[in-house]
Every structure is written in structure tokens, then in C-alpha cells.
Write a protein that holds these residues in place. Structure first.
Motif, PDB file in Angstrom:
ATOM      1  N   LYS A  19       0.848  -1.186   0.000  1.00 57.31           N
ATOM      2  CA  LYS A  19       0.000   0.000   0.000  1.00 57.31           C
ATOM      3  C   LYS A  19       0.888   1.242   0.000  1.00 57.31           C
ATOM      4  CE  LYS A  19      -3.905  -1.998   2.577  1.00 57.31           C
ATOM      5  NZ  LYS A  19      -4.779  -1.856   3.775  1.00 57.31           N
ATOM      6  N   GLN A  70     -10.110   4.335  -8.519  1.00 54.35           N
ATOM      7  CA  GLN A  70      -8.978   4.971  -7.848  1.00 54.35           C
ATOM      8  C   GLN A  70      -8.181   3.983  -7.010  1.00 54.35           C
ATOM      9  OE1 GLN A  70     -10.046   7.956  -4.927  1.00 54.35           O
ATOM     10  NE2 GLN A  70      -8.089   9.000  -5.143  1.00 54.35           N
ATOM     11  N   SER A  71      -8.873   3.115  -6.255  1.00 50.80           N
ATOM     12  CA  SER A  71      -8.189   2.141  -5.399  1.00 50.80           C
ATOM     13  C   SER A  71      -8.870   0.793  -5.525  1.00 50.80           C
ATOM     14  CB  SER A  71      -8.192   2.612  -3.941  1.00 50.80           C
ATOM     15  OG  SER A  71      -9.508   2.826  -3.479  1.00 50.80           O
ATOM     16  N   GLY A  73      -8.444  -3.672  -9.880  1.00 55.89           N
ATOM     17  CA  GLY A  73      -8.542  -2.230 -10.103  1.00 55.89           C
ATOM     18  C   GLY A  73      -9.646  -1.841 -11.062  1.00 55.89           C
ATOM     19  N   SER A  83      -0.048   7.250  -2.722  1.00 54.84           N
ATOM     20  CA  SER A  83      -0.427   7.644  -4.081  1.00 54.84           C
ATOM     21  C   SER A  83       0.237   8.949  -4.504  1.00 54.84           C
ATOM     22  CB  SER A  83      -1.942   7.755  -4.256  1.00 54.84           C
ATOM     23  OG  SER A  83      -2.402   9.083  -4.095  1.00 54.84           O
ATOM     24  N   ASP A 104      -3.301   2.942   0.707  1.00 55.97           N
ATOM     25  CA  ASP A 104      -4.213   1.963   0.120  1.00 55.97           C
ATOM     26  C   ASP A 104      -3.530   1.376  -1.108  1.00 55.97           C
ATOM     27  OD1 ASP A 104      -6.475   0.451  -0.408  1.00 55.97           O
ATOM     28  OD2 ASP A 104      -7.868   2.142  -0.216  1.00 55.97           O
ATOM     29  N   TYR A 105      -4.229   0.449  -1.758  1.00 57.76           N
ATOM     30  CA  TYR A 105      -3.755  -0.059  -3.045  1.00 57.76           C
ATOM     31  C   TYR A 105      -4.353   0.831  -4.136  1.00 57.76           C
ATOM     32  CZ  TYR A 105      -2.344  -4.206  -0.434  1.00 57.76           C
ATOM     33  OH  TYR A 105      -1.754  -5.069   0.466  1.00 57.76           O
ATOM     34  N   TYR A 106      -3.611   1.855  -4.521  1.00 57.24           N
ATOM     35  CA  TYR A 106      -4.096   2.803  -5.513  1.00 57.24           C
ATOM     36  C   TYR A 106      -3.754   2.306  -6.915  1.00 57.24           C
ATOM     37  CZ  TYR A 106      -4.985   5.942  -1.635  1.00 57.24           C
ATOM     38  OH  TYR A 106      -5.464   6.495  -0.466  1.00 57.24           O
ATOM     39  N   THR A 107      -4.731   2.359  -7.791  1.00 56.89           N
ATOM     40  CA  THR A 107      -4.555   1.820  -9.136  1.00 56.89           C
ATOM     41  C   THR A 107      -3.427   2.535  -9.879  1.00 56.89           C
ATOM     42  OG1 THR A 107      -6.884   1.184  -9.220  1.00 56.89           O
ATOM     43  CG2 THR A 107      -5.725   1.337 -11.324  1.00 56.89           C
TER      44      THR A 107
END
Length: 609
Positions: free
Chosen positions: A402, A471-472, A461, A405, A414-417
Motif C-alpha cells: 500500500k 482509484q483504489s 482495479g 499515491s 491503500d492499493y491505488y490503481t
């Protein structure tokens, strides 16, 4: 709209108000404390003003063509005064070249350390020395006329930093010194000797020699580039001059903006210090320079960052660096400043230095790849391969984490695309560079890792219900960063999944010519649009063949430039005024890229039927 003008000597920068007041100037570097800080406070925080004495006047400004020199013309019923303001190339020195038909009032009110420390003035012949009583630094102001007899009519209040100059021609030189008393005396003598040589210029030439050389310096930078024959050529060249003005001449570092704490929203708290060399911002800028044909400027920035790489851990230990490549240590408030139009707090430093941002290695490595693809510079690639390899290896091992961003969300990892996308970019283009140096094992391994990330983005994603990348991972909201997916070759602009994403972005984030970066963050709703994102959208439209829509976007954005052709990071939707730090490199590099791509699309021969 009228707003501040931008001066630079590629070591530091100043902002000059529409009425010829220097309200912001860090010395000796972009990221040094300011000696004029009225921009973030009031008169008590330091300024350097030249105005008509004893009468009302009207000021108009323009840049001298293809330079970072600002010309101000004061007009009154009794006559006019012309002031050329510029920062001297190669010196920590501000120069103000004055030709006046009317008496002028000069007020030089420096305050050290962002307006906090009152200067101690000492009169000297034809000027004053302003010392910092708490440190070994000072400013020397010398006023030189074309005719010594003019000083018979000069009124001086040294303790107040005020002079009244009779009509005539003058050179006002303000130089920063950080040394002992002997050095101050020596510097004052040197300046006097230099200006004595220029007296003939003051008396007989329209512009003096120092100003003429400064003009040639900026014009030479542009003249070295391939000719641009596309639309909005003046805006294109002004944007290049902004990028050159944001470049630290010593090593090629490129800062994001020359200011701190100019707010996104007046009266709120979205204001940060941008006077640093961001990996992301600088990589975008280096790509824009590359597209404009400036291989040297692009390579200098890439080499700056390659020499910042940490060989033991994350390649870029922080998302940004001081202009000398050292790390920024935290952020603190400048509590004595009221803030621009009351927008508090003002800040020095930036707490985002402690964030994990996974996209930045990809931002950088893509530009390295673009540089190699454009120049075929094998020597460059092989010389730096060890560092490039370490950077790609690190991404291969760590892409699954994570992060904060590119929007630098605080406490919202977070896991942002977009971050995952840029890890794909690092590995995908890293594989191509590995092929170029015959490192077949890494090329194959990195390519497989890129495919794994691509699969992850496609499954986690992409929101099937929204028919959109998000976005995430697992979310439903979009952000403007998704627009770069086709710009980096992750997918085609007309890929059905991306078209669904574009449709949602247009519905949720686009208003007229503007694109908002996202709907909201940890500080609430995003109040103003993000200028770079609008240029991303224009570039997407170009790839889709929607060139008229792209040009309408660009034309609309240019309508929000200041009277001097400058753009901020954001724009106020009610007033049109620039918001955020100013001028913003992101915005000007986005304009450069969009215009180049628009011109290329319009210039391509139509396919035969």
C-alpha cells in the motif's frame, strides 16, 4: 487576470506584484528562507517596492519577449517610468534597471527568515547594508545613476530603507552575502567597480550590458530547441521558460514550484511547500523537455536523480529532495505569518517526505526509457545501468505494498490503481532497457512481473458494476490519474475498459474545461480543479482523434493564464485566479506536451482511401 510575475536566475526565484513590488524572494536558493515575504503576510514581512512619488499612477507589465525579465511601466499625468526587473545569472543578485521621467519612491524592507527577523541597516555610499543580526548574512543595496549629479537630488532615509530618486536612469543592485564583515565591504566595492564600468551603458544605451546578456541567456535557451510551428506558440515558449526558470542550474534539478504555502482554497489549510525537486514532477518536466527537443536539459535532470538513488533501500528514499540532492527533514509551521489572504498555516518543508509513494520509480524510469528511445544513447544507459537495475529490482520486490499515491494522501495508504500502474511502467519499460543492454535474464523476469501487475490491475482495479477502472482496489470512485493509462501504453485509448473509465471521469470530475483530481480526500471536498489533469484529458482526446475537443480544452485553459501567461496548480472557479503554488511546473509541462501532441496529430497526413 493580473497576478504576480515570475523572475528566475535558475538558482532562486522571485515574485513581482503588478505594481512592481518584490513580495517573495528566497536567497540564495529556491529552497532557502525568503528575505522578502510579503506574499505570505504583509508589509512587515518584507518587500522591495518602486512607485511614483507624490502622485497616482497606473502600472502595466509584460515580459520582455522570450525571457524571464519583467518590464513594468508606470504612467502618471506627469510622465512615465520604466522598470526592468531580473535576477542576475550566476549571482545571488536582484537587479532593477530604471528609466524615469518622474520622481520615484524606493522602499527596500528586507526581513530575514521568512519575514521574522528585522534587518539592521547601515548606510553606505549610494546605498545601504541590511544585516541579519542573528546570523552571518546580509543584503547590500547599491543605487547607481547614469549621472553622479543626480545624487544631489536624492532623499534618503537609510534607517527606513527609503529613497526618493529624481528623474533619470538608475541601476538598483541587491546582492545577498553570507559571510563576515570583510566580505561585505569587499562585495560592496566589487559591485561599485562593476557598475562604474556600466555607466556608459546607463547614459547611452537603451538597455545596459548586464540586462542585455540576461536577455540573450534566456533567448539562447529557446533558440537551441527545434522550431515549434504549432498553435499557441507564445504560450508554448512561455511554458518552456517557466520550466527553465524552475531548473537549478548547478545540477539540472527541477523544482515543482518556486513558492510555499500559496493555498488551493483561500482561508483553508491546503497549502504546502513545493520548492523541492520532486521525482514525479521533475520526471514529467524532463519528459516535456525531451518532447520539445531539449535532450541536454532532460538528461541533466535524469542524471541528478540517478545520483540521488539509494543503493541500499528504496531507490528514492523520499518523494523529493532539496535542490542539492539532500533529504528534506519534515515540515514545520511559520507561525508568525498570517498567510496569503489569511490562509493559515504557512509551512516550510514537507511532511510527505516520510510517505511511501510507489509510483515515483515508474515516473522516473519511463522518462529514462524515453530518453534512450529518442537518443539511442548507449553510453548513458550502460554507465547508469547498475542504478537503473537496482531501481527496477526494488519495484519488482515491493510493488504489492500500500502507499500514499501521487496525491500524497496523509494517513490514507491503500492499493491505488495509479501506483500499481506505475509499478507496471517501471517493470515494462525496465524490461525494454534490459533488452537494450543485453541483460536477457532480467528482461524476461521483469516482463513476467509486469504481466502479473497488469493482471492484478485488471482484476482488482476494475469495477465491473461501474464499468470503470477505479482509484483504489475494491473501490468505486475514479480519480484523474487514471487518465494516464493510455499515455503510458498500458492500454489503448479506445480500449472498451478505458472508454468506460473516461465516461465516468467525464461525468464525475469534469466541469467545462476543468478536471478535478478526485472528489474528496482527508481534508474534505476538492474545491478547485487540477490544471495538469485537464491537459491529461486533452492528450487522451488527441489519441482518440477528438482533436477539436482537445483544442477547445487547451484554449479554455489558456483563458485562465495570468496577464503574463502563467498558470498555477489550480484555478478558482469563481474568480479565475490561480490557486496553489505559483507558477506551477505541472501545469506548464502539461501545456507543452498537449501542444506538441496536438500539432503532431494535426500535421499527420491523412490516410489515403
Amino acid at each position: 487576470m493580473k497576478f504576480y510575475g515570475f523572475l528566475s536566475n535558475s538558482h532562486t526565484a522571485a515574485l513581482i506584484s503588478p505594481d512592481a513590488s518584490i513580495d517573495w524572494l528566497p536567497f540564495p536558493r529556491f529552497d532557502s528562507p525568503a528575505v522578502f515575504c510579503k506574499l505570505l503576510g504583509d508589509d512587515q514581512n518584507g518587500f522591495f517596492h518602486i512607485v511614483p512619488e507624490g502622485q497616482e499612477g497606473h502600472a502595466e507589465q509584460e515580459y520582455l519577449h522570450d525571457t524571464n525579465v519583467v518590464k513594468t511601466v508606470w504612467r502618471t499625468d506627469a510622465g512615465r517610468a520604466v522598470i526592468h526587473d531580473y535576477l542576475a545569472i550566476g549571482r545571488p543578485e536582484l537587479r532593477r534597471f530604471v528609466k524615469s521621467e518622474i520622481p520615484l519612491k524606493v522602499e527596500c524592507q528586507p526581513r530575514f527568515h521568512y519575514g521574522l527577523i528585522q534587518a539592521t541597516p547601515t548606510p553606505i555610499e549610494h546605498g545601504a547594508i541590511f544585516r541579519n543580526p542573528l546570523d552571518r548574512e546580509a543584503l547590500i543595496l547599491l543605487i547607481h545613476p547614469d549621472d553622479e549629479r543626480l545624487f544631489d537630488g536624492v532623499t534618503a532615509q537609510y534607517s527606513m530603507g527609503r529613497w526618493v530618486l529624481p528623474p533619470g536612469r538608475y541601476e538598483l543592485i541587491l546582492q545577498y552575502i553570507a559571510d563576515d564583515e570583510d566580505r561585505l565591504v569587499e562585495a560592496a566595492d566589487v559591485i561599485r567597480e562593476q557598475t562604474a564600468v556600466l555607466k556608459d551603458d546607463l547614459a547611452h544605451e537603451d538597455l545596459n550590458a548586464a540586462l542585455t546578456e540576461t536577455i540573450l541567456f534566456w533567448r539562447h535557451r529557446l533558440d537551441m530547441l527545434p522550431a515549434y510551428h504549432g498553435p499557441y506558440a507564445d504560450a508554448y515558449r512561455r511554458s518552456l521558460l517557466v520550466l527553465y526558470g524552475l531548473t537549478y542550474q548547478t545540477n539540472g534539478a527541477i523544482i515543482a514550484a518556486p513558492t510555499t504555502s500559496l493555498p488551493e482554497t483561500i482561508g483553508e489549510t491546503r497549502q504546502w511547500d513545493y520548492r523541492f525537486a520532486w521525482v514525479r514532477d521533475g520526471s514529467y518536466a524532463a519528459e516535456a523537455l525531451l518532447m520539445a527537443g531539449d535532450h541536454v536539459g532532460s538528461r541533466r535532470f535524469l542524471e541528478f536523480l540517478l545520483n540521488c538513488i539509494d543503493l541500499q533501500g528504496k531507490p528514492f528514499d523520499a518523494p523529493f529532495f532539496h535542490v542539492d540532492g539532500t533529504l528534506i527533514r519534515g515540515e514545520h509551521d511559520l507561525g508568525w505569518l498570517a498567510g496569503y489572504q489569511g490562509s493559515y498555516p504557512c509551512r516550510e518543508g514537507n511532511a510527505a517526505t516520510r510517505q511511501l509513494q510507489l509510483d515515483i520509480e515508474g515516473d522516473f524510469l519511463y522518462t529514462v526509457y524515453r530518453y534512450y528511445a529518442d537518443t539511442h544513447d548507449q553510453e548513458f544507459l550502460r554507465f547508469y545501468w547498475h542504478r537503473i537495475r537496482l531501481a527496477v529490482d526494488w519495484v519488482e520486490a515491493n510493488w504489492h505494498q500500500k502507499d500514499a499515491s501521487l496525491w500524497e494522501f496523509r494517513d490514507q495508504d491503500d492499493y491505488y490503481t495509479h501506483s500499481q500502474l506505475m509499478c507496471w511502467v517501471a517493470l515494462h519499460y525496465g524490461s525494454k532497457m534490459a533488452d537494450a543492454v543485453n541483460d536477457a535474464e532480467r528482461a524476461n523476469r521483469w516482463n513476467k512481473a509486469a504481466e502479473k501487475i497488469q493482471h492484478t490491475i485488471e482484476t482488482r482495479g476494475f469495477n465491473q458494476d461501474e464499468n470503470s477502472y477505479v482509484q483504489s482496489f475494491g473501490g468505486s470512485a475514479v480519480d484523474a490519474a487514471l487518465l494516464v493509462m493510455p499515455l503510458y501504453g498500458f492500454c489503448a485509448a479506445d480500449d472498451p475498459r478505458f472508454l468506460g473509465t473516461l465516461k465516468k471521469i467525464e461525468a464525475d470530475l469534469v466541469k467545462g474545461h476543468w478536471v478535478y483530481r478526485y472528489a474528496s480526500d482527508m481534508l474534505g471536498t476538492a474545491a478547485h480543479p487540477f490544471v495538469l489533469a485537464s491537459f491529461w484529458l486533452a492528450r487522451v482526446y488527441i489519441r482518440l482523434g477528438r482533436t477539436n475537443e482537445a483544442e477547445n480544452l487547451i484554449q479554455g485553459l489558456l483563458g485562465y493564464c495570468t496577464d503574463l501567461g502563467l498558470l498555477g496548480e489550480h484555478a478558482d472557479q469563481e474568480t479565475g485566479d490561480p490557486r496553489g503554488n505559483f507558477p506551477q511546473g505541472f501545469s506548464h509541462l502539461g501545456l507543452i506536451m498537449s501542444l506538441i501532441e496536438l500539432h503532431a496529430a494535426r500535421s499527420e497526413p491523412k490516410a489515403s482511401r
